[in-house]
Design a protein around this motif. Structure first.
Motif, PDB file in Angstrom:
ATOM      1  N   GLN A  92       0.842  -1.187   0.000  1.00 51.81           N
ATOM      2  CA  GLN A  92       0.000   0.000   0.000  1.00 51.81           C
ATOM      3  C   GLN A  92       0.877   1.236   0.000  1.00 51.81           C
ATOM      4  OE1 GLN A  92      -2.823  -0.146   3.150  1.00 51.81           O
ATOM      5  NE2 GLN A  92      -4.183   1.368   2.218  1.00 51.81           N
ATOM      6  N   VAL A  93       0.471   2.228  -0.767  1.00 58.18           N
ATOM      7  CA  VAL A  93       1.250   3.453  -0.915  1.00 58.18           C
ATOM      8  C   VAL A  93       0.411   4.644  -0.488  1.00 58.18           C
ATOM      9  CG1 VAL A  93       2.359   4.995  -2.573  1.00 58.18           C
ATOM     10  CG2 VAL A  93       2.664   2.517  -2.770  1.00 58.18           C
ATOM     11  N   GLN A  94       1.040   5.577   0.190  1.00 57.40           N
ATOM     12  CA  GLN A  94       0.371   6.831   0.581  1.00 57.40           C
ATOM     13  C   GLN A  94       1.196   8.018   0.129  1.00 57.40           C
ATOM     14  OE1 GLN A  94      -0.285   6.574   4.899  1.00 57.40           O
ATOM     15  NE2 GLN A  94      -2.460   6.780   4.474  1.00 57.40           N
ATOM     16  N   LEU A  95       0.504   9.072  -0.307  1.00 54.08           N
ATOM     17  CA  LEU A  95       1.134  10.353  -0.596  1.00 54.08           C
ATOM     18  C   LEU A  95       0.550  11.363   0.380  1.00 54.08           C
ATOM     19  CD1 LEU A  95       1.028  10.573  -4.513  1.00 54.08           C
ATOM     20  CD2 LEU A  95       2.815   9.635  -3.056  1.00 54.08           C
ATOM     21  N   VAL A  96       1.409  12.026   1.130  1.00 56.84           N
ATOM     22  CA  VAL A  96       0.954  12.994   2.124  1.00 56.84           C
ATOM     23  C   VAL A  96       1.540  14.355   1.795  1.00 56.84           C
ATOM     24  CG1 VAL A  96       0.924  13.610   4.557  1.00 56.84           C
ATOM     25  CG2 VAL A  96       0.772  11.203   3.883  1.00 56.84           C
ATOM     26  N   GLU A  97       0.629  15.318   1.566  1.00 59.28           N
ATOM     27  CA  GLU A  97       1.039  16.676   1.207  1.00 59.28           C
ATOM     28  C   GLU A  97       1.054  17.575   2.425  1.00 59.28           C
ATOM     29  OE1 GLU A  97      -1.622  16.016  -2.768  1.00 59.28           O
ATOM     30  OE2 GLU A  97      -2.306  16.243  -0.707  1.00 59.28           O
ATOM     31  N   VAL A 119      -1.916  33.096   1.697  1.00 59.93           N
ATOM     32  CA  VAL A 119      -0.782  33.983   1.450  1.00 59.93           C
ATOM     33  C   VAL A 119      -1.271  35.187   0.649  1.00 59.93           C
ATOM     34  CG1 VAL A 119      -0.101  32.790  -0.678  1.00 59.93           C
ATOM     35  CG2 VAL A 119       1.619  34.037   0.629  1.00 59.93           C
ATOM     36  N   GLN A 120      -0.617  36.305   0.837  1.00 61.28           N
ATOM     37  CA  GLN A 120      -0.984  37.512   0.090  1.00 61.28           C
ATOM     38  C   GLN A 120      -0.415  37.447  -1.328  1.00 61.28           C
ATOM     39  OE1 GLN A 120       0.361  40.897   2.357  1.00 61.28           O
ATOM     40  NE2 GLN A 120      -1.489  40.901   3.615  1.00 61.28           N
ATOM     41  N   PRO A 121      -1.028  38.161  -2.254  1.00 60.13           N
ATOM     42  CA  PRO A 121      -0.461  38.227  -3.613  1.00 60.13           C
ATOM     43  C   PRO A 121       0.990  38.691  -3.577  1.00 60.13           C
ATOM     44  CG  PRO A 121      -2.662  39.156  -3.590  1.00 60.13           C
ATOM     45  CD  PRO A 121      -2.311  38.884  -2.152  1.00 60.13           C
ATOM     46  N   GLY A 122       1.818  38.019  -4.386  1.00 61.29           N
ATOM     47  CA  GLY A 122       3.241  38.305  -4.398  1.00 61.29           C
ATOM     48  C   GLY A 122       4.029  37.468  -3.416  1.00 61.29           C
ATOM     49  N   GLY A 123       3.347  36.747  -2.545  1.00 63.32           N
ATOM     50  CA  GLY A 123       4.011  35.927  -1.550  1.00 63.32           C
ATOM     51  C   GLY A 123       4.456  34.579  -2.094  1.00 63.32           C
ATOM     52  N   SER A 124       5.007  33.770  -1.190  1.00 62.49           N
ATOM     53  CA  SER A 124       5.547  32.465  -1.559  1.00 62.49           C
ATOM     54  C   SER A 124       5.039  31.375  -0.623  1.00 62.49           C
ATOM     55  CB  SER A 124       7.080  32.483  -1.486  1.00 62.49           C
ATOM     56  OG  SER A 124       7.625  33.401  -2.404  1.00 62.49           O
ATOM     57  N   LEU A 125       4.977  30.181  -1.173  1.00 56.35           N
ATOM     58  CA  LEU A 125       4.679  28.979  -0.392  1.00 56.35           C
ATOM     59  C   LEU A 125       5.497  27.834  -0.960  1.00 56.35           C
ATOM     60  CD1 LEU A 125       0.771  28.907   0.017  1.00 56.35           C
ATOM     61  CD2 LEU A 125       2.453  29.216   1.848  1.00 56.35           C
ATOM     62  N   ARG A 126       5.779  26.841  -0.106  1.00 55.47           N
ATOM     63  CA  ARG A 126       6.466  25.645  -0.565  1.00 55.47           C
ATOM     64  C   ARG A 126       5.635  24.431  -0.182  1.00 55.47           C
ATOM     65  NH1 ARG A 126      11.798  22.507   1.517  1.00 55.47           N
ATOM     66  NH2 ARG A 126      12.678  21.905  -0.510  1.00 55.47           N
ATOM     67  N   LEU A 127       5.203  23.686  -1.180  1.00 58.74           N
ATOM     68  CA  LEU A 127       4.455  22.455  -0.939  1.00 58.74           C
ATOM     69  C   LEU A 127       5.410  21.269  -0.926  1.00 58.74           C
ATOM     70  CD1 LEU A 127       1.383  22.962  -3.318  1.00 58.74           C
ATOM     71  CD2 LEU A 127       1.706  23.772  -0.970  1.00 58.74           C
ATOM     72  N   SER A 128       5.092  20.299  -0.075  1.00 58.96           N
ATOM     73  CA  SER A 128       5.860  19.052  -0.019  1.00 58.96           C
ATOM     74  C   SER A 128       4.905  17.879  -0.144  1.00 58.96           C
ATOM     75  CB  SER A 128       6.614  18.934   1.310  1.00 58.96           C
ATOM     76  OG  SER A 128       7.515  19.986   1.502  1.00 58.96           O
ATOM     77  N   CYS A 129       5.395  16.792  -0.708  1.00 60.07           N
ATOM     78  CA  CYS A 129       4.593  15.573  -0.827  1.00 60.07           C
ATOM     79  C   CYS A 129       5.519  14.390  -0.628  1.00 60.07           C
ATOM     80  CB  CYS A 129       3.922  15.510  -2.188  1.00 60.07           C
ATOM     81  SG  CYS A 129       3.118  13.931  -2.525  1.00 60.07           S
ATOM     82  N   ALA A 130       5.269  13.635   0.431  1.00 66.28           N
ATOM     83  CA  ALA A 130       6.107  12.482   0.751  1.00 66.28           C
ATOM     84  C   ALA A 130       5.353  11.192   0.461  1.00 66.28           C
ATOM     85  CB  ALA A 130       6.526  12.527   2.212  1.00 66.28           C
ATOM     86  N   ALA A 131       6.000  10.309  -0.264  1.00 65.39           N
ATOM     87  CA  ALA A 131       5.417   8.997  -0.571  1.00 65.39           C
ATOM     88  C   ALA A 131       5.979   7.961   0.398  1.00 65.39           C
ATOM     89  CB  ALA A 131       5.735   8.602  -2.006  1.00 65.39           C
ATOM     90  N   SER A 132       5.101   7.065   0.842  1.00 66.54           N
ATOM     91  CA  SER A 132       5.541   6.009   1.749  1.00 66.54           C
ATOM     92  C   SER A 132       4.780   4.725   1.445  1.00 66.54           C
ATOM     93  CB  SER A 132       5.311   6.429   3.207  1.00 66.54           C
ATOM     94  OG  SER A 132       3.934   6.629   3.443  1.00 66.54           O
ATOM     95  N   GLY A 133       5.332   3.609   1.933  1.00 66.13           N
ATOM     96  CA  GLY A 133       4.683   2.328   1.712  1.00 66.13           C
ATOM     97  C   GLY A 133       5.560   1.382   0.921  1.00 66.13           C
ATOM     98  N   SER A 134       4.923   0.476   0.214  1.00 65.54           N
ATOM     99  CA  SER A 134       5.636  -0.564  -0.525  1.00 65.54           C
ATOM    100  C   SER A 134       6.110  -0.050  -1.879  1.00 65.54           C
ATOM    101  CB  SER A 134       4.716  -1.767  -0.719  1.00 65.54           C
ATOM    102  OG  SER A 134       4.247  -2.246   0.530  1.00 65.54           O
ATOM    103  N   ILE A 135       7.161   0.750  -1.838  1.00 66.62           N
ATOM    104  CA  ILE A 135       7.657   1.425  -3.033  1.00 66.62           C
ATOM    105  C   ILE A 135       8.960   0.773  -3.504  1.00 66.62           C
ATOM    106  CG2 ILE A 135       8.556   3.590  -3.958  1.00 66.62           C
ATOM    107  CD1 ILE A 135       6.761   5.010  -1.857  1.00 66.62           C
ATOM    108  N   VAL A 136       8.972   0.376  -4.766  1.00 66.55           N
ATOM    109  CA  VAL A 136      10.205  -0.118  -5.370  1.00 66.55           C
ATOM    110  C   VAL A 136      10.932   1.043  -6.050  1.00 66.55           C
ATOM    111  CG1 VAL A 136      11.191  -1.617  -7.148  1.00 66.55           C
ATOM    112  CG2 VAL A 136       9.324  -2.450  -5.690  1.00 66.55           C
ATOM    113  N   SER A 137      10.189   1.805  -6.811  1.00 68.97           N
ATOM    114  CA  SER A 137      10.757   2.989  -7.444  1.00 68.97           C
ATOM    115  C   SER A 137       9.640   3.960  -7.800  1.00 68.97           C
ATOM    116  CB  SER A 137      11.543   2.622  -8.708  1.00 68.97           C
ATOM    117  OG  SER A 137      10.695   2.050  -9.671  1.00 68.97           O
ATOM    118  N   ILE A 138      10.016   5.239  -7.918  1.00 70.54           N
ATOM    119  CA  ILE A 138       9.053   6.281  -8.298  1.00 70.54           C
ATOM    120  C   ILE A 138       9.488   6.860  -9.635  1.00 70.54           C
ATOM    121  CG2 ILE A 138       7.961   8.444  -7.677  1.00 70.54           C
ATOM    122  CD1 ILE A 138       8.464   7.807  -4.767  1.00 70.54           C
ATOM    123  N   ASN A 139       8.605   6.811 -10.576  1.00 74.52           N
ATOM    124  CA  ASN A 139       8.902   7.358 -11.900  1.00 74.52           C
ATOM    125  C   ASN A 139       8.594   8.855 -11.877  1.00 74.52           C
ATOM    126  OD1 ASN A 139       9.577   4.722 -12.586  1.00 74.52           O
ATOM    127  ND2 ASN A 139       7.519   4.274 -13.264  1.00 74.52           N
TER     128      ASN A 139
END
Length: 120
Positions: A1-6, A12-32
């Motif tokens: 089973q695989v999960q992606l958690v963001e 944020v105000q216009p002109g601002g910045s954000l950084r999104l992250s997404c971590a995959a976990s579980g039975s992973i052999v490889s990620i394309n």
């Protein structure tokens, strides 16, 4: 089973910045390929940015020069650095990954979505 958690969405105000992250976990052999999509109210889900296992990248025209996608293969994580945000970037952002779980099985996985709101 695989999960992606963001994580990393927010207000944020216009002109601002954000950084999104997404971590995959579980039975992973490889990620394309890994990518970020977004869906605004009343609109179809659209590709924002994608990155291959060779780190080739692809961006929607609307975010070129403002957003940067990257990945850390050791952590099975993809990032989206968003700068100079505009109100039209407001949407739910979804992480996507094409993952091999072994035995020749390759499937598309999605995160649960994280809200990004750009407003003054």
């Amino acid at each position: 089973q695989v999960q992606l958690v963001e994580s990393g969405g927010g207000l944020v105000q216009p002109g601002g910045s954000l950084r999104l992250s997404c971590a995959a976990s579980g039975s992973i052999v490889s990620i394309n390929a890994m990518g970020w999509y977004r869906q605004a109210p009343g609109k179809e889900r659209e590709l924002v940015a994608a990155i291959t296992s060779n780190t080739d990248t692809n961006y929607a025209d609307s975010v070129k020069g403002r957003f940067t996608i990257s990945r850390d293969n050791a952590k099975n994580t993809v990032y989206l650095q968003m700068n100079n945000l505009k109100p039209e970037d407001t949407a739910v952002y979804f992480c996507n990954a094409l993952i091999s779980t072994g035995w020749g099985k390759v499937e598309d996985y999605w995160g649960q979505g994280t809200q990004v709101t750009v407003s003054s």
